[in-house]
Write a protein that holds these residues in place. Structure first.
Motif, PDB file in Angstrom:
ATOM      1  N   ALA A 154     -10.292  18.979  46.280  1.00 35.44           N
ATOM      2  CA  ALA A 154      -9.538  18.558  45.102  1.00 35.44           C
ATOM      3  C   ALA A 154      -8.459  19.556  44.715  1.00 35.44           C
ATOM      4  O   ALA A 154      -7.443  19.176  44.126  1.00 35.44           O
ATOM      5  CB  ALA A 154     -10.489  18.343  43.926  1.00 35.44           C
ATOM      6  N   VAL A 155      -8.658  20.812  45.045  1.00 36.23           N
ATOM      7  CA  VAL A 155      -7.649  21.824  44.709  1.00 36.23           C
ATOM      8  C   VAL A 155      -6.307  21.463  45.337  1.00 36.23           C
ATOM      9  O   VAL A 155      -5.252  21.694  44.744  1.00 36.23           O
ATOM     10  CB  VAL A 155      -8.116  23.219  45.156  1.00 36.23           C
ATOM     11  N   ALA A 156      -6.325  20.871  46.519  1.00 32.94           N
ATOM     12  CA  ALA A 156      -5.072  20.505  47.182  1.00 32.94           C
ATOM     13  C   ALA A 156      -4.266  19.521  46.358  1.00 32.94           C
ATOM     14  O   ALA A 156      -3.032  19.573  46.328  1.00 32.94           O
ATOM     15  CB  ALA A 156      -5.370  19.923  48.565  1.00 32.94           C
ATOM     16  N   ALA A 157      -4.947  18.603  45.677  1.00 31.29           N
ATOM     17  CA  ALA A 157      -4.242  17.627  44.839  1.00 31.29           C
ATOM     18  C   ALA A 157      -3.699  18.261  43.569  1.00 31.29           C
ATOM     19  O   ALA A 157      -2.745  17.750  42.972  1.00 31.29           O
ATOM     20  CB  ALA A 157      -5.170  16.466  44.495  1.00 31.29           C
ATOM     21  N   LEU A 158      -4.311  19.358  43.137  1.00 29.27           N
ATOM     22  CA  LEU A 158      -3.893  20.007  41.893  1.00 29.27           C
ATOM     23  C   LEU A 158      -2.760  20.998  42.083  1.00 29.27           C
ATOM     24  O   LEU A 158      -2.205  21.483  41.091  1.00 29.27           O
ATOM     25  CB  LEU A 158      -5.089  20.726  41.261  1.00 29.27           C
ATOM     26  N   VAL A 159      -2.422  21.301  43.322  1.00 31.64           N
ATOM     27  CA  VAL A 159      -1.367  22.286  43.590  1.00 31.64           C
ATOM     28  C   VAL A 159      -0.064  21.983  42.851  1.00 31.64           C
ATOM     29  O   VAL A 159       0.565  22.893  42.301  1.00 31.64           O
ATOM     30  CB  VAL A 159      -1.142  22.418  45.113  1.00 31.64           C
ATOM     31  N   PRO A 160       0.394  20.715  42.775  1.00 30.56           N
ATOM     32  CA  PRO A 160       1.669  20.466  42.081  1.00 30.56           C
ATOM     33  C   PRO A 160       1.610  20.650  40.560  1.00 30.56           C
ATOM     34  O   PRO A 160       2.637  20.549  39.899  1.00 30.56           O
ATOM     35  CB  PRO A 160       1.974  18.992  42.418  1.00 30.56           C
TER      36      PRO A 160
END
Length: 556
Positions: A154-160
């Motif tokens: 999920a961290v990957a989706a929160l990067v932006p």
């Protein structure tokens, strides 16, 4: 007069428990792949993890967590709605162990929220070591890894969205498991889940009907439902809903910003074939508070990076479960006598075990070779293209192989493998979930075709690299030509499964060239590329059979 019960039989010819072993140290294919694809210190870290996970205590926790599945507690004793899911202490202990080992955080621990590097998380961040540890853990107990995988991905989706990342990343990287039921900002560690699919849509998330109404700056209230929402005791969830600008991604906490319980109403827990230790729920959202993640209308692109990472875990998980099933089967065959010979010395059994070992070697090698592609995405465009093209193909092949593989391992034990005192029934029930979750077989084959169609030159470059790695192996040239033809030509979707299977097999052969003994790679190619593999134990593996069994589980 005292009656003494007479003993009716002596217990003998039974296999001792496969416990208190180093699950990494006894796995030569895994250690070879880590040394070939990972960093210099990865092997020592993996050996420590393998010893910790192979204890009798950890294996007992796995049994307990699955024999005592979670229970939904919608209300407290006073009738207040709490939507709480109660787990057995064994589940919590397994989660505590995996989170402390870094399985939910290790690839992110160098990231500073808002930095350029945050958007380049796939470069050089230790995916090989993490995938290897995930593989070992999955063989012990896979269900608790669902929230671990979702938290990591999920961290990957929160990067932006740096403001969300700044709130959550330190709590994820704390390596603390905090199961207390309170707002995440009051906790020492968090887990993240996701809710994407709905009754009417399944994989077709664009058919979702759940609505998101703006109530402030990037703040929304969401009303609707999710047919599957796994690990409902996570602290926040990534969900998809229809905003005014189209299908969008949101971060939904269990508690609203004012500390009150959010509007997640769990209807029931799914009664699943396997994955019993982990809770999967149906949920209604009643004006549930959420923050927007990414731009409205960009929900699917926002979650793509996350999906790639969850698929990588599906692969390592399936490979790890196959390896555990194989180890149990070989261990049994070395101790069990039938017809005056050890099972392992019976030609038909030996052929079956060696064939299983060959499949497990290919799955292990390609799993960690793919993880290295994730590590090298930024510095090597072909590795980046490999990750996009090969992830669905390898998930297709490895995850779909696991159920049949584990059935065959179970049959090696006969009736002893079919009863619940053996770990094999649990592994067998668990295996299908990875092939179904994050896209079932046809979805994976079509995703592979889409990746090949979007980036035709890159896909051909990936195929050329694989063909070059495997150039001296039997059947490699014809296999590469068939894959290239399958990328285009008439009716590519009709041939999608065959093309995907061939692509994964060629990737496995190439990975084995890099990390395994030459005889292993050559035997794999001869039985999987040059000839069609039909049934475990039917192929003539020749002199490689002894090598394969010894590599799978040393001990003669």
């Amino acid at each position: 007069m005292t009656l003494v019960a007479a003993s009716t039989h002596e217990v003998f010819n039974q296999t001792p428990p496969f416990v208190d072993v180093n699950l990494a140290g006894l796995d030569a294919p895994l250690m070879g792949a880590v040394r070939a694809f990972g960093r210099a210190d990865d092997a020592q870290k993996l050996l420590a993890h393998g010893a910790a996970m192979g204890t009798a205590d950890k294996l007992e926790l796995a049994r307990l967590a699955n024999e005592n599945p979670p229970k939904l507690k919608p209300y407290d004793p006073r009738g207040e709605r709490i939507d709480f899911v109660e787990f057995h202490p064994a589940y919590h202990e397994l989660l505590r162990t995996s989170i402390a080992a870094g399985l939910s955080s290790s690839t992110w621990e160098h990231v500073t929220p808002g930095s350029v590097e945050a958007g380049r998380h796939l470069a050089g961040n230790g995916h090989v070591a993490r995938s290897a540890m995930h593989y070992v853990t999955a063989g012990v107990e896979d269900g608790h890894l669902c929230p671990v995988t979702m938290t990591h991905a999920a961290v990957a989706a929160l990067v932006p969205v740096p403001e969300h990342l700044a709130k959550l990343l330190p709590l994820i990287c704390s390596r603390n498991y905090d199961p207390t039921f309170r707002p995440f900002w009051e906790k020492s560690g968090v887990t993240l889940g996701m809710g994407m699919t709905e009754k009417q849509g399944g994989s077709d998330v664009r058919a979702n009907t759940t609505r998101a109404e703006p109530i402030g700056a990037r703040e929304y209230e969401i009303t609707g439902h999710k047919w599957f929402m796994s690990a409902p005791m996570c602290d926040a969830f990534l969900v998809l809903a229809q905003a005014p600008g189209g299908l969008s991604c949101f971060l939904m906490p269990r508690f609203r910003p004012d500390g009150s319980l959010n509007g997640l109403r769990f209807q029931r827990l799914k009664d699943k074939l396997g994955n019993r230790s982990n809770a999967s729920s149906e949920v209604e959202f009643v004006k549930a508070f959420a923050w927007g993640v990414g731009d409205e209308g960009r929900g699917v692109p926002t979650i793509i990076e996350m999906v790639q990472l969850t698929r990588l875990d599906c692969i390592s998980s399936s490979a790890g479960m196959m390896r555990m099933g194989l180890a149990v089967a070989i261990h049994h065959a070395r101790h069990r006598t039938a017809f005056q010979r050890k099972l392992v010395d019976q030609p038909a059994m030996r052929a079956t075990l060696a064939d299983l070992a060959l499949t497990a070697e290919g799955a292990t090698a390609v799993s960690l070779r793919l993880a290295r592609a994730f590590d090298r995405m930024r510095e090597d465009p072909i590795e980046a293209a490999s990750a996009r093209l090969l992830t669905p193909a390898i998930k297709f092949a490895v995850c779909k192989t696991a159920p049949g593989f584990l059935y065959e391992a179970m049959e090696c034990l006969g009736g002893n493998g079919y009863v619940e005192e053996s770990p094999l029934p649990r592994l067998y029930r668990e295996a299908p979930v990875n092939a179904i979750w994050e896209g079932s077989g046809n979805i994976m084959a079509l995703d592979m075709l889409r990746a090949a169609g979007r980036e035709r030159d890159a896909a051909q470059a990936v195929l050329a690299r694989l063909a070059e790695q495997a150039r001296d192996l039997p059947g490699a040239k014809n296999c590469a030509q068939a894959i290239s033809s399958g990328f285009g030509g008439p009716d590519p979707q009709l041939r999608a499964r065959a093309t995907t299977q061939r692509l994964a097999a060629l990737a496995m052969a190439g990975a084995l060239v890099e990390c395994a003994r030459p005889a292993v790679a050559e035997t794999f190619a001869a039985t999987r590329l040059e000839n069609e593999h039909t049934m475990f134990g039917a192929a003539n593996l020749g002199a490689a059979a002894d090598l394969l069994i010894e590599r799978a589980l040393p001990g003669g």
